[in-house]
Design a protein around this motif. Structure first.
Motif, short mmCIF file in Angstrom:
data_model
loop_
_atom_site.label_atom_id
_atom_site.label_comp_id
_atom_site.label_asym_id
_atom_site.label_seq_id
_atom_site.Cartn_x
_atom_site.Cartn_y
_atom_site.Cartn_z
N CYS A 65 1.93 -5.71 -6.11
CA CYS A 65 1.87 -4.38 -5.69
C CYS A 65 0.89 -3.98 -6.72
CB CYS A 65 3.13 -3.80 -5.62
SG CYS A 65 4.46 -4.26 -4.19
N LEU A 66 0.97 -4.29 -7.98
CA LEU A 66 -0.18 -3.88 -8.85
C LEU A 66 -1.50 -4.15 -8.59
CD1 LEU A 66 1.91 -4.00 -12.29
CD2 LEU A 66 1.31 -1.86 -10.71
N ASP A 76 0.75 -1.24 -0.03
CA ASP A 76 0.11 -0.07 -0.05
C ASP A 76 0.72 1.23 -0.04
OD1 ASP A 76 0.71 -0.68 2.70
OD2 ASP A 76 -1.11 -0.25 3.46
N ALA A 104 4.38 5.33 -5.56
CA ALA A 104 4.13 5.63 -7.15
C ALA A 104 3.34 6.60 -7.87
CB ALA A 104 3.76 4.14 -7.77
N GLU A 105 2.10 6.80 -7.10
CA GLU A 105 1.25 7.99 -7.38
C GLU A 105 1.83 9.18 -7.23
OE1 GLU A 105 -2.48 7.75 -8.54
OE2 GLU A 105 -0.86 6.93 -9.56
N VAL A 143 2.63 1.69 -3.37
CA VAL A 143 1.66 2.18 -4.49
C VAL A 143 1.47 3.75 -4.23
CG1 VAL A 143 -1.00 2.36 -5.28
CG2 VAL A 143 0.31 0.04 -5.00
N ARG A 199 -6.51 0.50 -5.13
CA ARG A 199 -6.64 1.48 -4.43
C ARG A 199 -6.58 2.83 -5.30
NH1 ARG A 199 -4.55 1.77 1.12
NH2 ARG A 199 -4.83 -0.53 2.34
N LEU A 207 -3.74 4.13 -13.68
CA LEU A 207 -3.15 3.35 -14.36
C LEU A 207 -3.85 3.46 -15.85
CD1 LEU A 207 -3.09 0.32 -11.83
CD2 LEU A 207 -1.14 1.72 -12.80
N THR A 246 -2.70 -4.54 -5.62
CA THR A 246 -3.06 -3.35 -4.74
C THR A 246 -3.32 -2.04 -5.26
OG1 THR A 246 -1.68 -4.25 -3.03
CG2 THR A 246 -2.14 -2.06 -2.42
N TYR A 247 -2.54 -1.68 -6.27
CA TYR A 247 -2.77 -0.40 -7.02
C TYR A 247 -4.05 -0.34 -7.99
CZ TYR A 247 -0.06 3.67 -9.55
OH TYR A 247 0.39 4.78 -10.05
N ALA A 302 2.11 0.22 -16.23
CA ALA A 302 2.94 -0.29 -15.24
C ALA A 302 3.16 -1.77 -15.33
CB ALA A 302 2.10 -0.21 -13.72
#
Length: 434
Positions: free
Chosen positions: A150-151, A121, A127-128, A124, A157, A162, A153-154, A141
């Motif tokens: 992780c993606l 979390d 990254a944002e 991510v 959330r 993306l 989760t991306y 991504a």
């Protein structure tokens, strides 16, 4: 928020090295700031191409340091994207955590609490923040292994960030208990042991080394005794495309005779130590089971409780106390055990912290199944039919939930992205365009 950036040219590419200082704890407005680093690579003529952010496997591994970025999968990506290699927090140049840097915290409890801010979390959210700082709209991504977790989760959330997702060997079992995940990985590890021993006549040699280690005091270059149970963790090699050959060559001619006494050779011990030590990535050992902890609300309140260690005895030939003289005797795989924090010098100072993480029950959820079920972000995924690390059936179930386009293959193992020199990524890019 503007990153501190260093720019240079290499191999016909422009490279921007970006650093942002981001909150350790995003729920605390007074939180300390930590550096988070990403290396942006742009091929000549690619200045107007969209971004592709890469999330590495692990946990605990930095993004690749590749001398010539025009080769391998990065080279393939640069034909269509400007590539951003993000060092996930706690790795590389993003506030690396290890026994030395964590020693600045006063207690195991403080260290365990600190590490709760280094899961998917938080990655991510970082990254944002990079996406906003670089002025990008929704970007593409790529996630390898844990990077695919992780993606996921991306997608749960911040799917609005993306434009498209590529995942290689990294579609997790969403809503699946850590115990069931390890039941699948142990079963697949046994299958990979059997395939290996059909290819190479090393079964008796593996048993012989284990017998020797049970009876003899053999020391690794770092000074600690090599145990038979630690030797068995070299089975991690069985899950990679080139691992069979690497393991066979590691095992060849391991013994020497000195004054009539049989010993393991120095070259064998040096090569084994390179693979067995977690000095270069201690977060992998510390955080590995936490990636499954409380991942969905339905799994809340359940500790991981050293799941890999608990589950292994369910499988003949996998138990810690299995004799090398028994009917079945296997190498282990991607499994972390509590005794490794007694035997690996890089992990010994972190044992108390690891015990607290294994007992922790109040993890924040990582995946939102309702959001994932409504996903409209294009996803293309390589699922490896013989994956030893990420159970194939769970990957296919998540792919179905996401509406992903899937390439199911046995041409590669878990490391297909790296081992294929760009073919795997190329297949996914083509698949996404269909």
């Amino acid at each position: 928020m503007t990153p501190a950036t260093l720019t240079y040219r290499v191999h016909g590419c422009t490279v921007h090295e970006h650093t942002l200082h981001l909150p350790l704890d995003r729920s605390d407005s007074a939180s300390e700031l930590i550096p988070v680093f990403a290396r942006e690579i742009i091929a000549d003529g690619g200045e107007n191409r969209p971004y592709l952010v890469f999330l590495q496997g692990g946990p605990g591994s930095p993004s690749p340091r590749q001398g010539d970025p025009t080769s391998g999968w990065i080279g393939r990506a640069l034909k269509e994207y400007r590539v951003l290699l993000l060092d996930q927090r706690g790795t590389g140049r993003s506030h690396r955590l290890d026994e030395l840097t964590l020693s600045g915290l006063g207690s195991d409890a403080e260290r365990a609490d600190y590490l709760t801010h280094f899961r998917a979390d938080a990655i991510v959210a970082d990254a944002e923040d990079f996406r906003a700082a670089l002025g990008s709209g929704p970007w593409f991504a790529l996630g390898q292994s844990y990077g695919g977790f992780c993606l996921t989760t991306y997608l749960s959330r911040a799917p609005e960030g993306l434009a498209g997702v590529y995942i290689t060997g990294g579609l997790p079992g969403v809503g699946v208990s850590v115990d069931d995940i390890y039941r699948r990985t142990y079963a697949q590890t046994i299958r990979r042991n059997r395939v290996y021993l059909e290819r190479f006549p090393d079964a008796e040699l593996i048993r012989e080394i284990a017998r020797h280690l049970e009876a003899s005091d053999e020391r690794l270059p770092t000074g600690e005794r090599l145990s038979a149970r630690r030797f068995r963790t070299l089975g991690m090699n069985l899950g990679t495309t080139t691992g069979f050959d690497a393991l066979h060559f590691l095992l060849e001619d391991p013994f020497v005779t000195v004054r009539g006494r049989r010993r393991l050779s120095i070259p064998f011990l040096v090569r084994a130590a390179d693979q067995l030590s977690f000095a270069d990535r201690p977060l992998y050992a510390l955080m590995h089971e936490t990636i499954y902890a409380g991942a969905t609300p339905a799994l809340a309140g359940i500790p991981t409780a050293w799941a890999a260690d608990r589950i292994r005895s369910e499988f003949d030939g996998m138990a810690e106390d299995d004799s090398p003289d028994g009917e079945q005797f296997y190498l282990t795989g991607e499994h972390i055990y509590p005794w490794q924090f007694d035997e690996d010098p890089a992990l010994i100072p972190l044992k108390g912290t690891a015990e607290l993480l294994a007992a922790k029950t109040d993890w924040s959820p990582l995946y939102d199944e309702a959001v994932l079920a409504e996903n409209d972000v294009p996803v293309a995924a390589a699922v490896y039919a013989e994956d030893m690390f990420v159970p194939t059936e769970y990957s296919l179930a998540l792919a179905d939930m996401l509406g992903a386009r899937v390439w199911l293959t046995n041409e590669y193992q878990h490391d297909g992205l790296r081992a294929s020199s760009g073919e795997v990524l190329g297949r996914l890019i083509d698949l996404a365009k269909q």
